[in-house]
Design a protein around this motif. Structure first.
Motif, PDB file in Angstrom:
ATOM      1  N   HIS A   9      18.011  22.981  57.799  1.00 52.97           N
ATOM      2  CA  HIS A   9      17.086  24.066  58.132  1.00 52.97           C
ATOM      3  C   HIS A   9      17.373  25.289  57.266  1.00 52.97           C
ATOM      4  CE1 HIS A   9      15.002  27.177  60.359  1.00 52.97           C
ATOM      5  NE2 HIS A   9      14.327  26.225  60.960  1.00 52.97           N
ATOM      6  N   SER A  10      18.641  25.630  57.089  1.00 50.38           N
ATOM      7  CA  SER A  10      19.029  26.780  56.264  1.00 50.38           C
ATOM      8  C   SER A  10      18.621  26.576  54.812  1.00 50.38           C
ATOM      9  CB  SER A  10      20.534  27.025  56.347  1.00 50.38           C
ATOM     10  OG  SER A  10      20.899  27.401  57.642  1.00 50.38           O
ATOM     11  N   LEU A  11      18.839  25.386  54.279  1.00 49.35           N
ATOM     12  CA  LEU A  11      18.446  25.102  52.902  1.00 49.35           C
ATOM     13  C   LEU A  11      16.935  25.184  52.734  1.00 49.35           C
ATOM     14  CD1 LEU A  11      20.862  22.185  51.963  1.00 49.35           C
ATOM     15  CD2 LEU A  11      20.887  24.528  51.087  1.00 49.35           C
ATOM     16  N   ASN A  12      16.189  24.677  53.714  1.00 55.16           N
ATOM     17  CA  ASN A  12      14.730  24.767  53.647  1.00 55.16           C
ATOM     18  C   ASN A  12      14.273  26.217  53.617  1.00 55.16           C
ATOM     19  OD1 ASN A  12      14.160  22.057  53.535  1.00 55.16           O
ATOM     20  ND2 ASN A  12      13.993  21.831  55.748  1.00 55.16           N
ATOM     21  N   ARG A  13      14.877  27.058  54.474  1.00 61.86           N
ATOM     22  CA  ARG A  13      14.496  28.473  54.507  1.00 61.86           C
ATOM     23  C   ARG A  13      14.848  29.158  53.194  1.00 61.86           C
ATOM     24  NH1 ARG A  13      16.347  31.008  60.070  1.00 61.86           N
ATOM     25  NH2 ARG A  13      18.192  29.875  59.555  1.00 61.86           N
ATOM     26  N   LEU A  14      16.014  28.836  52.616  1.00 61.32           N
ATOM     27  CA  LEU A  14      16.388  29.436  51.336  1.00 61.32           C
ATOM     28  C   LEU A  14      15.417  29.030  50.239  1.00 61.32           C
ATOM     29  CD1 LEU A  14      20.267  29.011  51.345  1.00 61.32           C
ATOM     30  CD2 LEU A  14      18.994  31.158  51.436  1.00 61.32           C
ATOM     31  N   THR A  15      15.046  27.758  50.210  1.00 61.60           N
ATOM     32  CA  THR A  15      14.103  27.263  49.212  1.00 61.60           C
ATOM     33  C   THR A  15      12.756  27.954  49.360  1.00 61.60           C
ATOM     34  OG1 THR A  15      15.206  25.125  49.183  1.00 61.60           O
ATOM     35  CG2 THR A  15      12.972  25.200  48.316  1.00 61.60           C
ATOM     36  N   HIS A  16      12.264  28.048  50.593  1.00 61.60           N
ATOM     37  CA  HIS A  16      10.975  28.700  50.822  1.00 61.60           C
ATOM     38  C   HIS A  16      11.043  30.170  50.461  1.00 61.60           C
ATOM     39  CE1 HIS A  16       9.287  25.135  52.433  1.00 61.60           C
ATOM     40  NE2 HIS A  16       9.987  25.130  53.548  1.00 61.60           N
ATOM     41  N   SER A  17      12.128  30.857  50.818  1.00 59.94           N
ATOM     42  CA  SER A  17      12.275  32.268  50.494  1.00 59.94           C
ATOM     43  C   SER A  17      12.281  32.475  48.984  1.00 59.94           C
ATOM     44  CB  SER A  17      13.567  32.839  51.090  1.00 59.94           C
ATOM     45  OG  SER A  17      13.506  32.849  52.491  1.00 59.94           O
ATOM     46  N   ALA A  18      12.969  31.608  48.260  1.00 57.57           N
ATOM     47  CA  ALA A  18      13.026  31.719  46.802  1.00 57.57           C
ATOM     48  C   ALA A  18      11.644  31.532  46.194  1.00 57.57           C
ATOM     49  CB  ALA A  18      14.016  30.708  46.229  1.00 57.57           C
ATOM     50  N   GLY A  19      10.877  30.585  46.715  1.00 61.85           N
ATOM     51  CA  GLY A  19       9.520  30.363  46.216  1.00 61.85           C
ATOM     52  C   GLY A  19       8.608  31.536  46.502  1.00 61.85           C
ATOM     53  N   VAL A  20       8.706  32.075  47.703  1.00 65.21           N
ATOM     54  CA  VAL A  20       7.895  33.238  48.069  1.00 65.21           C
ATOM     55  C   VAL A  20       8.291  34.424  47.201  1.00 65.21           C
ATOM     56  CG1 VAL A  20       7.398  34.895  49.914  1.00 65.21           C
ATOM     57  CG2 VAL A  20       7.503  32.460  50.431  1.00 65.21           C
ATOM     58  N   ARG A  21       9.600  34.632  47.017  1.00 60.34           N
ATOM     59  CA  ARG A  21      10.078  35.753  46.195  1.00 60.34           C
ATOM     60  C   ARG A  21       9.569  35.623  44.763  1.00 60.34           C
ATOM     61  NH1 ARG A  21      15.847  35.629  46.411  1.00 60.34           N
ATOM     62  NH2 ARG A  21      15.817  34.615  44.406  1.00 60.34           N
ATOM     63  N   GLU A  36      15.999  40.548  46.984  1.00 62.97           N
ATOM     64  CA  GLU A  36      16.388  39.710  48.118  1.00 62.97           C
ATOM     65  C   GLU A  36      15.200  39.512  49.048  1.00 62.97           C
ATOM     66  OE1 GLU A  36      19.881  40.908  50.332  1.00 62.97           O
ATOM     67  OE2 GLU A  36      20.674  41.893  48.548  1.00 62.97           O
ATOM     68  N   LEU A  37      15.130  38.345  49.636  1.00 69.42           N
ATOM     69  CA  LEU A  37      14.124  38.041  50.654  1.00 69.42           C
ATOM     70  C   LEU A  37      14.752  37.101  51.664  1.00 69.42           C
ATOM     71  CD1 LEU A  37      11.248  38.035  51.842  1.00 69.42           C
ATOM     72  CD2 LEU A  37      10.734  36.141  50.290  1.00 69.42           C
ATOM     73  N   LYS A  38      14.792  37.542  52.904  1.00 66.22           N
ATOM     74  CA  LYS A  38      15.313  36.705  53.983  1.00 66.22           C
ATOM     75  C   LYS A  38      14.238  36.596  55.056  1.00 66.22           C
ATOM     76  CE  LYS A  38      19.980  38.247  53.115  1.00 66.22           C
ATOM     77  NZ  LYS A  38      21.022  39.162  53.550  1.00 66.22           N
ATOM     78  N   ASP A  47      13.410  40.399  55.943  1.00 62.46           N
ATOM     79  CA  ASP A  47      14.165  41.469  55.296  1.00 62.46           C
ATOM     80  C   ASP A  47      13.982  41.345  53.792  1.00 62.46           C
ATOM     81  OD1 ASP A  47      15.853  43.217  57.143  1.00 62.46           O
ATOM     82  OD2 ASP A  47      16.143  41.197  57.966  1.00 62.46           O
ATOM     83  N   VAL A  48      13.677  42.474  53.165  1.00 62.82           N
ATOM     84  CA  VAL A  48      13.389  42.498  51.740  1.00 62.82           C
ATOM     85  C   VAL A  48      14.139  43.654  51.092  1.00 62.82           C
ATOM     86  CG1 VAL A  48      11.553  42.716  50.017  1.00 62.82           C
ATOM     87  CG2 VAL A  48      11.050  41.642  52.207  1.00 62.82           C
ATOM     88  N   MET A  49      14.702  43.402  49.921  1.00 63.15           N
ATOM     89  CA  MET A  49      15.256  44.461  49.076  1.00 63.15           C
ATOM     90  C   MET A  49      14.417  44.461  47.810  1.00 63.15           C
ATOM     91  SD  MET A  49      17.775  45.984  50.594  1.00 63.15           S
ATOM     92  CE  MET A  49      18.655  46.843  49.312  1.00 63.15           C
ATOM     93  N   VAL A  50      13.874  45.620  47.468  1.00 67.37           N
ATOM     94  CA  VAL A  50      13.054  45.734  46.270  1.00 67.37           C
ATOM     95  C   VAL A  50      13.595  46.840  45.372  1.00 67.37           C
ATOM     96  CG1 VAL A  50      10.920  44.795  47.228  1.00 67.37           C
ATOM     97  CG2 VAL A  50      11.387  47.208  47.471  1.00 67.37           C
ATOM     98  N   GLN A  51      13.553  46.572  44.087  1.00 66.69           N
ATOM     99  CA  GLN A  51      13.908  47.577  43.087  1.00 66.69           C
ATOM    100  C   GLN A  51      12.604  47.994  42.422  1.00 66.69           C
ATOM    101  OE1 GLN A  51      17.173  48.869  42.288  1.00 66.69           O
ATOM    102  NE2 GLN A  51      15.726  50.348  41.478  1.00 66.69           N
ATOM    103  N   LEU A  52      12.097  49.130  42.845  1.00 66.27           N
ATOM    104  CA  LEU A  52      10.824  49.609  42.327  1.00 66.27           C
ATOM    105  C   LEU A  52      11.035  50.383  41.034  1.00 66.27           C
ATOM    106  CD1 LEU A  52       9.130  50.830  45.628  1.00 66.27           C
ATOM    107  CD2 LEU A  52       8.806  48.657  44.433  1.00 66.27           C
TER     108      LEU A  52
END
Length: 114
Positions: A9-21, A36-38, A47-52
């Protein structure tokens, strides 16, 4: 839930987050980039960290709750907090409680990720 299920489940969420990011970084590159995107699909938080561009310090965005409507292809943000005060006010005025359109066809895909 067993250890293997939690790892999967954790790996799936990481993969999806990376694709969305990657998708969002490509789409909104003119503003900066997401570092970052969690996504916690169980707690319905993001949760998102953005460097604008033009900002020296990254900005943290916390979505405390959201709902998806795959049929309407929208996401509604319930609570949002931004680390810059003026952006927090703007986000709460423009985003909180509003049905935000997702890219064409993304509603069904987002339902799997979010």
């Amino acid at each position: 839930m067993g250890l293997l299920e939690r790892i999967t489940h954790s790996l799936n969420r990481l993969t999806h987050s990376a694709g969305v990011r990657a998708f969002l970084n490509h789409t909104y590159a003119r503003y900066g980039h997401m570092t970052e995107l969690k996504i916690d699909d169980r707690a319905k938080t993001i949760d998102v960290m953005v460097q604008l561009k033009g900002e020296e310090v990254p900005i943290h965005v916390h979505v405390a709750s959201y709902t998806l409507d795959a049929e309407a292809n929208t996401m509604t943000v319930g609570e949002v907090h931004v680390s810059r005060e003026w952006m927090n006010v703007l986000a709460n005025e423009l985003v909180k409680g509003k049905a935000l359109p997702l890219p064409a066809g993304a509603g069904k895909w987002a339902k799997l990720v979010l």
